[in-house]
Design an enzyme around this catalytic site. Sequence first.
Site, mmCIF file in Angstrom:
data_model
loop_
_atom_site.group_PDB
_atom_site.id
_atom_site.type_symbol
_atom_site.label_atom_id
_atom_site.label_comp_id
_atom_site.label_asym_id
_atom_site.label_seq_id
_atom_site.Cartn_x
_atom_site.Cartn_y
_atom_site.Cartn_z
ATOM 1 N N LEU A 100 1.248 -1.266 0.042
ATOM 2 C CA LEU A 100 -0.257 -0.154 0.401
ATOM 3 C C LEU A 100 1.213 1.695 0.088
ATOM 4 O O LEU A 100 2.007 1.113 0.832
ATOM 5 C CB LEU A 100 -0.821 -0.017 0.969
ATOM 6 C CG LEU A 100 -1.773 -1.180 1.688
ATOM 7 C CD1 LEU A 100 -2.875 -0.929 2.781
ATOM 8 C CD2 LEU A 100 -2.632 -0.838 0.016
ATOM 9 N N ASP A 101 0.691 1.922 -1.105
ATOM 10 C CA ASP A 101 0.972 3.450 -0.635
ATOM 11 C C ASP A 101 0.868 4.048 0.640
ATOM 12 O O ASP A 101 0.680 3.895 1.575
ATOM 13 C CB ASP A 101 0.719 4.402 -2.030
ATOM 14 C CG ASP A 101 -0.156 5.330 -1.030
ATOM 15 O OD1 ASP A 101 -0.836 6.066 -0.909
ATOM 16 O OD2 ASP A 101 -1.228 4.701 -2.708
ATOM 17 N N VAL A 102 2.091 5.142 0.920
ATOM 18 C CA VAL A 102 2.065 5.777 2.104
ATOM 19 C C VAL A 102 1.129 6.196 3.004
ATOM 20 O O VAL A 102 0.818 6.063 4.228
ATOM 21 C CB VAL A 102 3.771 6.820 2.374
ATOM 22 C CG1 VAL A 102 3.069 7.669 1.211
ATOM 23 C CG2 VAL A 102 4.302 7.148 4.083
ATOM 24 N N THR A 104 -1.655 5.055 2.125
ATOM 25 C CA THR A 104 -3.567 4.067 1.843
ATOM 26 C C THR A 104 -3.332 3.712 3.522
ATOM 27 O O THR A 104 -2.268 3.542 3.866
ATOM 28 C CB THR A 104 -3.178 3.566 0.679
ATOM 29 O OG1 THR A 104 -3.412 3.832 -0.689
ATOM 30 C CG2 THR A 104 -4.115 2.552 1.184
ATOM 31 N N ARG A 190 -5.782 4.357 -7.558
ATOM 32 C CA ARG A 190 -5.750 5.980 -7.502
ATOM 33 C C ARG A 190 -5.690 6.503 -9.058
ATOM 34 O O ARG A 190 -6.566 7.424 -9.855
ATOM 35 C CB ARG A 190 -4.308 6.475 -7.046
ATOM 36 C CG ARG A 190 -4.914 6.965 -5.545
ATOM 37 C CD ARG A 190 -3.292 7.216 -4.828
ATOM 38 N NE ARG A 190 -2.970 7.064 -3.393
ATOM 39 C CZ ARG A 190 -3.966 7.420 -2.047
ATOM 40 N NH1 ARG A 190 -4.804 8.780 -3.155
ATOM 41 N NH2 ARG A 190 -3.920 7.167 -1.596
#
Length: 232
Positions: A100-102, A104, A190
């Site tokens: 997961l990105d930072v 999320t 996104r």
Amino acid sequence: MRLDRFLAETTDLTRSLAKKALHRGEVSVDGEVVKNPAIQLGEANRVRWRGQPLALVGLRYVMLHKPAGVECTSRRTLYPRAVDLIDLPKAERLQPVGRLDVETTGLVLLSDDGQWSHRVTAPRRRCGKVYRVTLAEPLEGPALAAAQACFAEGLLLDGEAKPTRPAELAMREPRVAAVTLHEGKYHQVRRMFAAIGNHVVALHREAVGPLTLGDLPEGEWRALSEAEVAAF
């Protein structure tokens, strides 16, 4: 397994520090002090360092409720890492099973079992991942129907040679969507909403395959049960 490697696997010692500990006579095998780092150990051998028994760490499978501001990476950056939240020996060996990105939040699986991780993430296995998406603009009526068709057919995202795999889009509220993916492209949710002219304000992963966070608090983790591991 070589003795110096065993020490590096079961303690905080590096291979070079393990050799120094051996040279100082701090290590015993089956009750006898051993200084040779190259001796091979079998399953029946019992090793002690400074009198403390050592044992190899087995394969681990962990679920984390990732907060925002935490990265799913093995290298150290400006942000804390997901593994830094896991209170286990040699936690740094755990690898995120799909990142997961930072910003999320939500469900992250971590394991040091590479084959299991591949089973979870391989697109051909169609392991669904469910995301709760908060949008900048409401998505209703004909625009929603068009978006659902695009998600189901696949979208060609900027920089990609192939369209996304079919995904499911459903609305819970005019600005809150549930998206199910069966792959894990970079910033995929996104980018998919950007491709249809909307913007993701907040993103939270609710489920990976049959696993959900349940009542696991944000920032906390738990080990998976044998049945949960076997579900993949």
